[in-house]
Design an enzyme around this catalytic site. Structure first.
Site, PDB file in Angstrom:
ATOM      1  N   GLY A 133       0.537  -1.140   0.062  1.00  9.77           N
ATOM      2  CA  GLY A 133       0.143   0.062   0.011  1.00  9.77           C
ATOM      3  C   GLY A 133       0.833   1.427  -0.046  1.00  9.77           C
ATOM      4  O   GLY A 133       1.698   1.239  -0.904  1.00  9.77           O
ATOM      5  N   GLN A 243      14.271  -2.713  21.967  1.00 11.11           N
ATOM      6  CA  GLN A 243      13.404  -1.561  21.542  1.00 11.11           C
ATOM      7  C   GLN A 243      13.837  -0.253  22.137  1.00 11.11           C
ATOM      8  O   GLN A 243      14.136  -0.237  23.217  1.00 11.11           O
ATOM      9  CB  GLN A 243      11.947  -1.827  21.831  1.00 11.11           C
ATOM     10  CG  GLN A 243      11.091  -1.415  20.912  1.00 11.11           C
ATOM     11  CD  GLN A 243      10.518  -0.021  21.240  1.00 11.11           C
ATOM     12  OE1 GLN A 243      11.213   0.642  21.897  1.00 11.11           O
ATOM     13  NE2 GLN A 243       9.338   0.217  20.602  1.00 11.11           N
ATOM     14  N   ALA A 244      14.192   0.687  21.305  1.00 11.15           N
ATOM     15  CA  ALA A 244      14.741   1.833  22.039  1.00 11.15           C
ATOM     16  C   ALA A 244      14.080   2.563  22.789  1.00 11.15           C
ATOM     17  O   ALA A 244      14.915   3.076  23.846  1.00 11.15           O
ATOM     18  CB  ALA A 244      15.071   2.946  20.420  1.00 11.15           C
ATOM     19  N   TRP A 245      13.007   2.581  22.991  1.00  8.98           N
ATOM     20  CA  TRP A 245      12.142   3.255  23.914  1.00  8.98           C
ATOM     21  C   TRP A 245      12.266   2.711  25.244  1.00  8.98           C
ATOM     22  O   TRP A 245      11.913   3.182  26.385  1.00  8.98           O
ATOM     23  CB  TRP A 245      10.750   3.769  23.648  1.00  8.98           C
ATOM     24  CG  TRP A 245      10.483   4.880  22.436  1.00  8.98           C
ATOM     25  CD1 TRP A 245      10.681   4.520  21.161  1.00  8.98           C
ATOM     26  CD2 TRP A 245      10.420   6.023  22.852  1.00  8.98           C
ATOM     27  NE1 TRP A 245      10.550   5.842  20.506  1.00  8.98           N
ATOM     28  CE2 TRP A 245      10.438   6.643  21.359  1.00  8.98           C
ATOM     29  CE3 TRP A 245      10.306   6.962  24.020  1.00  8.98           C
ATOM     30  CZ2 TRP A 245      10.395   8.094  21.239  1.00  8.98           C
ATOM     31  CZ3 TRP A 245      10.011   8.460  23.672  1.00  8.98           C
ATOM     32  CH2 TRP A 245      10.114   8.559  22.432  1.00  8.98           C
ATOM     33  N   HIS A 276      12.204  -5.551  19.680  1.00  6.20           N
ATOM     34  CA  HIS A 276      11.370  -4.753  18.553  1.00  6.20           C
ATOM     35  C   HIS A 276      11.283  -5.466  17.679  1.00  6.20           C
ATOM     36  O   HIS A 276      11.970  -6.277  17.225  1.00  6.20           O
ATOM     37  CB  HIS A 276      12.527  -3.307  18.331  1.00  6.20           C
ATOM     38  CG  HIS A 276      11.671  -2.572  17.598  1.00  6.20           C
ATOM     39  ND1 HIS A 276      12.256  -1.450  17.062  1.00  6.20           N
ATOM     40  CD2 HIS A 276      10.592  -2.240  17.134  1.00  6.20           C
ATOM     41  CE1 HIS A 276      11.416  -0.531  16.551  1.00  6.20           C
ATOM     42  NE2 HIS A 276      10.312  -1.190  16.660  1.00  6.20           N
ATOM     43  N   TRP A 310       0.485  -5.597  20.882  1.00 10.48           N
ATOM     44  CA  TRP A 310       1.168  -5.127  19.879  1.00 10.48           C
ATOM     45  C   TRP A 310       1.375  -6.150  18.909  1.00 10.48           C
ATOM     46  O   TRP A 310       2.508  -6.338  18.132  1.00 10.48           O
ATOM     47  CB  TRP A 310       2.615  -4.453  20.373  1.00 10.48           C
ATOM     48  CG  TRP A 310       2.380  -3.235  21.148  1.00 10.48           C
ATOM     49  CD1 TRP A 310       2.339  -3.085  22.478  1.00 10.48           C
ATOM     50  CD2 TRP A 310       2.126  -1.993  20.470  1.00 10.48           C
ATOM     51  NE1 TRP A 310       2.132  -1.594  22.612  1.00 10.48           N
ATOM     52  CE2 TRP A 310       1.882  -1.064  21.597  1.00 10.48           C
ATOM     53  CE3 TRP A 310       1.833  -1.499  19.287  1.00 10.48           C
ATOM     54  CZ2 TRP A 310       1.630   0.193  21.486  1.00 10.48           C
ATOM     55  CZ3 TRP A 310       1.572  -0.295  18.962  1.00 10.48           C
ATOM     56  CH2 TRP A 310       1.394   0.789  19.866  1.00 10.48           C
ATOM     57  N   GLU A 313       4.536  -8.232  17.444  1.00 13.38           N
ATOM     58  CA  GLU A 313       5.650  -8.080  18.262  1.00 13.38           C
ATOM     59  C   GLU A 313       5.615  -8.552  19.717  1.00 13.38           C
ATOM     60  O   GLU A 313       6.535  -8.894  20.461  1.00 13.38           O
ATOM     61  CB  GLU A 313       5.874  -6.462  18.380  1.00 13.38           C
ATOM     62  CG  GLU A 313       7.177  -6.075  19.599  1.00 13.38           C
ATOM     63  CD  GLU A 313       7.287  -4.378  19.385  1.00 13.38           C
ATOM     64  OE1 GLU A 313       7.798  -3.845  18.511  1.00 13.38           O
ATOM     65  OE2 GLU A 313       6.506  -3.648  20.108  1.00 13.38           O
ATOM     66  N   TRP A 352      14.350   5.088  12.782  1.00 12.76           N
ATOM     67  CA  TRP A 352      13.024   5.185  12.575  1.00 12.76           C
ATOM     68  C   TRP A 352      12.858   6.312  11.607  1.00 12.76           C
ATOM     69  O   TRP A 352      13.351   7.196  11.851  1.00 12.76           O
ATOM     70  CB  TRP A 352      12.184   5.097  13.578  1.00 12.76           C
ATOM     71  CG  TRP A 352      12.498   4.161  14.752  1.00 12.76           C
ATOM     72  CD1 TRP A 352      13.265   3.389  14.983  1.00 12.76           C
ATOM     73  CD2 TRP A 352      11.405   4.094  15.776  1.00 12.76           C
ATOM     74  NE1 TRP A 352      13.186   2.795  16.127  1.00 12.76           N
ATOM     75  CE2 TRP A 352      12.128   2.792  16.720  1.00 12.76           C
ATOM     76  CE3 TRP A 352      10.270   4.474  16.339  1.00 12.76           C
ATOM     77  CZ2 TRP A 352      11.208   2.470  17.679  1.00 12.76           C
ATOM     78  CZ3 TRP A 352       9.394   4.020  17.337  1.00 12.76           C
ATOM     79  CH2 TRP A 352       9.963   2.783  18.153  1.00 12.76           C
ATOM     80  N   ARG A 361      -1.337   5.112   6.790  1.00 16.09           N
ATOM     81  CA  ARG A 361      -2.231   3.923   7.324  1.00 16.09           C
ATOM     82  C   ARG A 361      -3.456   3.976   6.644  1.00 16.09           C
ATOM     83  O   ARG A 361      -4.335   3.030   6.875  1.00 16.09           O
ATOM     84  CB  ARG A 361      -2.195   4.056   8.649  1.00 16.09           C
ATOM     85  CG  ARG A 361      -1.087   3.736   9.360  1.00 16.09           C
ATOM     86  CD  ARG A 361      -1.004   2.959  10.668  1.00 16.09           C
ATOM     87  NE  ARG A 361       0.312   2.284  11.042  1.00 16.09           N
ATOM     88  CZ  ARG A 361       0.477   1.911  12.499  1.00 16.09           C
ATOM     89  NH1 ARG A 361      -0.599   2.156  13.387  1.00 16.09           N
ATOM     90  NH2 ARG A 361       1.765   1.396  12.617  1.00 16.09           N
TER      91      ARG A 361
HETATM   92  C1  5GW Z   1      -0.440   0.037   7.381  1.00 12.86           C
HETATM   93  C2  5GW Z   1      -1.117   0.647   8.743  1.00 12.86           C
HETATM   94  C3  5GW Z   1      -1.179   0.292  10.049  1.00 12.86           C
HETATM   95  C4  5GW Z   1       0.081  -0.478  10.343  1.00 12.86           C
HETATM   96  C5  5GW Z   1       0.714  -1.219   9.347  1.00 12.86           C
HETATM   97  C6  5GW Z   1       0.571  -0.978   8.103  1.00 12.86           C
HETATM   98  C7  5GW Z   1       1.418  -1.398   7.054  1.00 12.86           C
HETATM   99  C8  5GW Z   1       2.533  -2.037   7.354  1.00 12.86           C
HETATM  100  C9  5GW Z   1       1.354  -1.316   5.577  1.00 12.86           C
HETATM  101  O1  5GW Z   1       0.239  -0.548   5.039  1.00 12.86           O
HETATM  102  N1  5GW Z   1       2.161  -1.546   4.514  1.00 12.86           N
HETATM  103  C10 5GW Z   1       3.090  -2.325   5.009  1.00 12.86           C
HETATM  104  O2  5GW Z   1       3.818  -2.856   4.167  1.00 12.86           O
HETATM  105  N2  5GW Z   1       3.449  -2.655   6.365  1.00 12.86           N
HETATM  106  C11 5GW Z   1       4.614  -3.312   6.768  1.00 12.86           C
HETATM  107  O3  5GW Z   1       4.571  -3.744   8.063  1.00 12.86           O
HETATM  108  C12 5GW Z   1       5.837  -2.485   6.519  1.00 12.86           C
HETATM  109  O4  5GW Z   1       7.046  -3.172   6.290  1.00 12.86           O
HETATM  110  C13 5GW Z   1       5.986  -2.087   7.929  1.00 12.86           C
HETATM  111  O5  5GW Z   1       7.215  -1.284   8.387  1.00 12.86           O
HETATM  112  C14 5GW Z   1       5.551  -2.941   8.790  1.00 12.86           C
HETATM  113  C15 5GW Z   1       5.061  -2.832  10.432  1.00 12.86           C
HETATM  114  O6  5GW Z   1       4.282  -1.464  10.390  1.00 12.86           O
HETATM  115  P1  5GW Z   1       4.687  -0.248  10.978  1.00 12.86           P
HETATM  116  O7  5GW Z   1       5.767   0.071  10.698  1.00 12.86           O
HETATM  117  O8  5GW Z   1       3.422   0.722  10.618  1.00 12.86           O
HETATM  118  O9  5GW Z   1       4.437  -0.737  12.388  1.00 12.86           O
HETATM  119  P2  5GW Z   1       5.041   0.003  13.660  1.00 12.86           P
HETATM  120  O10 5GW Z   1       5.062  -0.973  14.953  1.00 12.86           O
HETATM  121  O11 5GW Z   1       6.520   0.306  13.354  1.00 12.86           O
HETATM  122  O12 5GW Z   1       4.263   1.189  13.959  1.00 12.86           O
END
Ligand code: 5GW
Ligand code: MN
Length: 364
Positions: A133, A243-245, A276, A310, A313, A352, A361
């Site tokens: 996406g 995880q950094a935080w 992480h 999460w 994770e 990040w 999203r």
């Molecule tokens: C989209 C909306 C919400 C959460 C994840 C997505 C999403 C994740 C997406 O639309 N497309 C996608 O390729 N991803 C993959 O999942 C990416 O490689 C992304 O880095 C991984 C994890 O989602 P993140 O990075 O949004 O999760 P956090 O925990 O880093 O915020």
């Protein structure tokens, strides 16, 4: 009389041969038991389409590397922890876990020792990344071009890129010793599922391709950028990212799944670190086990209508609690600049990207 004797002698020989063959097969399967299991655990339910960029025949690498291992084991020049790792080089931070796994911080490793070892014992390192996406438009190019510049420079690298739209694959000129393989995956409609289905897809891909092609594998989020050398010091059997935080937080404050109904449940007083989900790695076999176990947990939770706080994770943290990683990476290996200045962080290797949830999203 003579005839009967001959007959029974023939029988004895036949029995001996059968016995010998059975024992040999059992021994062979025992020494290759991990791969026998992996081979038996075949499941093609998730469809992945490969974009054929190269039609090569990949020699089963695990076979040749196993026989090399056997030879190397007898030599004195195996990679010893105290040869390359200096736990006391950083007294300001923790550099070892209670189960004696190194925690790799900037300054704790001797790059020259590692480079020297791996110049003889050549390795290929894989890196999987999903871009689905809006994440494909927004992050993939930056991630891949920075990985091209900083990930395992001087060593063979295969980038496994999983996208939902092959036509959007960005043009990237790769440096020497690196290649990529692009796969098309279906786009899940819920974002939680995009993130969690990675566990299933990575497992399938290890079985169909990766196990023949690489010695070590990393799996990463796409919303990150390499900032500095991410090298041989990160390779090990099973590698987890702090995880950094949370690297200085008390374990009661870790955001583990705390509901006993979930398979990812970790009680309040338990846990080692908060790992992480954006970076994990190891040998293909160890990563395979990790992805299968996490996916199984996710699937069982779904059956019970529960989703871990999460997502993948939470399941990853449960997995590493039960299967201790053999190496930990300091937050320098996945830093969030939003945390601000920190004396612990000497050299950031990966960081990040800013989150723009409202833009990326919204996949509709
Ligand atoms: C989209 C909306 C919400 C959460 C994840 C997505 C999403 C994740 C997406 O639309 N497309 C996608 O390729 N991803 C993959 O999942 C990416 O490689 C992304 O880095 C991984 C994890 O989602 P993140 O990075 O949004 O999760 P956090 O925990 O880093 O915020
Ligand atoms: Mn992310």
């Amino acid at each position: 009389m003579k005839k009967i004797k001959m007959l029974s002698r023939g029988k004895t020989i036949l029995t001996c041969i059968t016995l010998f063959a059975t024992v040999s097969l059992a021994v062979l399967m025992y020494f290759n038991r991990d791969w026998t299991l992996l081979w038996m655990y075949h499941d093609k339910s998730q469809e992945i389409t490969i974009l054929e960029t190269q039609k090569e025949f990949w020699l089963p690498k695990w076979f040749s590397s196993r026989s090399q291992d056997a030879i190397v084991d007898k030599k004195p020049n195996t990679l010893q922890l105290d040869g390359w790792f200096h736990a006391s080089a950083r007294l300001d931070v923790s550099t070892s876990t209670y189960w004696s796994a190194p925690i790799v911080w900037d300054g704790t490793f001797k790059k020259s020792v590692l480079e020297d070892y791996y110049s003889k014992q050549k390795v290929t390192v894989g890196l999987t990344v999903f871009a689905i996406g809006k994440y494909l438009d927004k992050y993939l190019k930056t991630f891949l071009s920075s990985a091209n510049n900083f990930f395992m420079v001087g060593h063979k690298v295969i980038f496994y890129v999983l996208v939902d739209d092959l036509s959007k694959m960005p043009w990237i000129e790769l440096g020497p010793l690196r290649t990529f393989k692009v796969f098309q995956v279906n786009k899940e409609s819920r974002w939680q599922d995009i993130s969690m289905m990675r566990m299933k897809t990575i497992g399938d891909l290890i079985q169909s391709h990766i196990k023949y092609e690489v010695d070590f594998l990393f799996c990463m989020d796409v919303d990150q950028v390499f900032q500095g050398d991410y090298g041989l010091e990160t390779l090990d059997e099973s590698v987890a990212q702090l995880q950094a935080w949370f690297y200085k937080a008390d374990k009661e404050d870790f955001t583990y799944e705390r509901r006993p109904e979930s398979t990812a449940y970790i009680p309040l007083m338990q846990g080692d670190y908060y790992y992480h989900g954006a970076v994990f790695g190891g040998t293909p076999l160890r990563v395979f086990n990790l992805t299968r176990e996490c996916y199984e947990g996710i699937r069982r939770d779904k059956e019970r209508n529960i989703e871990a706080v999460w997502h993948d994770e939470s399941h990853l943290n449960k997995y590493y609690l039960r299967n201790k990683p053999t190496k930990l990476l300091s937050p320098e290996y996945c830093w969030d600049y939003k945390i601000g200045k920190s004396a612990d962080i000497k050299n950031v290797k990966l960081s990040w990207m800013p989150k723009e949830y409202d833009v990326v999203r919204n996949n509709s």
